[in-house]
Design a protein around this motif. Sequence first.
Motif, PDB file in Angstrom:
ATOM      1  N   ASP A  27       0.855  -1.190   0.000  1.00 51.03           N
ATOM      2  CA  ASP A  27       0.000   0.000   0.000  1.00 51.03           C
ATOM      3  C   ASP A  27       0.888   1.235   0.000  1.00 51.03           C
ATOM      4  O   ASP A  27       1.635   1.459   0.957  1.00 51.03           O
ATOM      5  N   PRO A  28       0.816   2.043  -1.018  1.00 51.33           N
ATOM      6  CA  PRO A  28       1.664   3.245  -1.058  1.00 51.33           C
ATOM      7  C   PRO A  28       1.348   4.221   0.072  1.00 51.33           C
ATOM      8  O   PRO A  28       2.140   5.124   0.352  1.00 51.33           O
ATOM      9  N   ASN A  29       0.202   4.046   0.746  1.00 54.63           N
ATOM     10  CA  ASN A  29      -0.153   4.927   1.861  1.00 54.63           C
ATOM     11  C   ASN A  29       0.350   4.418   3.207  1.00 54.63           C
ATOM     12  O   ASN A  29       0.079   5.036   4.244  1.00 54.63           O
ATOM     13  N   ALA A  30       1.055   3.276   3.227  1.00 54.10           N
ATOM     14  CA  ALA A  30       1.596   2.755   4.491  1.00 54.10           C
ATOM     15  C   ALA A  30       2.539   3.783   5.096  1.00 54.10           C
ATOM     16  O   ALA A  30       3.236   4.525   4.385  1.00 54.10           O
ATOM     17  N   LYS A  31       2.524   3.821   6.417  1.00 51.66           N
ATOM     18  CA  LYS A  31       3.323   4.852   7.107  1.00 51.66           C
ATOM     19  C   LYS A  31       4.823   4.562   7.059  1.00 51.66           C
ATOM     20  O   LYS A  31       5.633   5.472   6.909  1.00 51.66           O
ATOM     21  N   SER A  32       5.183   3.277   7.250  1.00 54.04           N
ATOM     22  CA  SER A  32       6.624   2.994   7.304  1.00 54.04           C
ATOM     23  C   SER A  32       6.910   1.521   7.051  1.00 54.04           C
ATOM     24  O   SER A  32       6.051   0.653   7.233  1.00 54.04           O
ATOM     25  N   VAL A  33       8.148   1.287   6.657  1.00 54.32           N
ATOM     26  CA  VAL A  33       8.697  -0.064   6.558  1.00 54.32           C
ATOM     27  C   VAL A  33      10.056  -0.025   7.254  1.00 54.32           C
ATOM     28  O   VAL A  33      10.958   0.695   6.822  1.00 54.32           O
ATOM     29  N   THR A  34      10.182  -0.768   8.358  1.00 52.66           N
ATOM     30  CA  THR A  34      11.445  -0.775   9.108  1.00 52.66           C
ATOM     31  C   THR A  34      12.108  -2.143   9.006  1.00 52.66           C
ATOM     32  O   THR A  34      11.456  -3.147   8.705  1.00 52.66           O
ATOM     33  N   GLY A  35      13.417  -2.162   9.288  1.00 48.98           N
ATOM     34  CA  GLY A  35      14.177  -3.420   9.244  1.00 48.98           C
ATOM     35  C   GLY A  35      14.849  -3.665   7.918  1.00 48.98           C
ATOM     36  O   GLY A  35      15.408  -4.746   7.699  1.00 48.98           O
ATOM     37  N   VAL A  36      14.806  -2.677   7.036  1.00 45.60           N
ATOM     38  CA  VAL A  36      15.450  -2.829   5.734  1.00 45.60           C
ATOM     39  C   VAL A  36      16.859  -2.234   5.785  1.00 45.60           C
ATOM     40  O   VAL A  36      17.209  -1.525   6.718  1.00 45.60           O
ATOM     41  N   GLY A  37      17.647  -2.555   4.777  1.00 48.07           N
ATOM     42  CA  GLY A  37      19.013  -2.029   4.708  1.00 48.07           C
ATOM     43  C   GLY A  37      20.031  -3.131   4.924  1.00 48.07           C
ATOM     44  O   GLY A  37      19.698  -4.326   4.963  1.00 48.07           O
ATOM     45  N   PRO A  38      21.305  -2.773   5.086  1.00 47.25           N
ATOM     46  CA  PRO A  38      22.363  -3.780   5.235  1.00 47.25           C
ATOM     47  C   PRO A  38      22.302  -4.474   6.596  1.00 47.25           C
ATOM     48  O   PRO A  38      22.000  -3.857   7.615  1.00 47.25           O
TER      49      PRO A  38
END
Length: 198
Positions: A22-33
């Motif tokens: 959903d492009p309206n989601a507030k956040s996505v955490t835990g991504v990256g290296p």
Amino acid sequence: YHYTASVANSVTTVTINATASDPNAKSVTGVGPVTLKTGDNTVQVVVTAEDNTTSTYTIVITRAKSDNAYLKSLAISGGYILDQTFHKTDENYSVTVPNAAARILVTAEAEDSHAIITGAGYVDLHTGDNLVKVIVTAENGTTKKTYTIKVTREQSSNAYLKKLESTDGFITPSFDKKKNDYTLSVPYEIENAVIQAE
């Protein structure tokens, strides 16, 4: 939501990429290296929806244990030098030590800090050839390498006596291992004197 992934030991980092549906989601955490240790590594990606509802995606990334059973260095104490410069792929070495070297210290360092080394440490030597085996077991517990040092301890050149004495009389002068000439004085009645030498 649960996912698993396996990577080789040579993979030390991975990058987690995630996009909310959903492009309206507030956040996505835990991504990256993510830096990986050997074994299981748990990563959680949390998506927070527009209404604050969350979804957690758990990824268990298993990094294989090392199969590195090489040594980084191998040496013996006392300033004695192995017959060839150490190289991790060369498993056989030799050295000659004087007879006075009845004990040596074998030091070894693994290339991988998680490997286990046995056979290093203090080693008692007999005269002649002594085979010292240093065994390296890799972190995976199955890969092994054996490094062998043939330590030749020279024969003794000590031809001295430890003591010279007689219970039947007096030896003069007092015993000194570096003196060769002595006189034994015995009473008149002694016809066969016993001399003890060690």
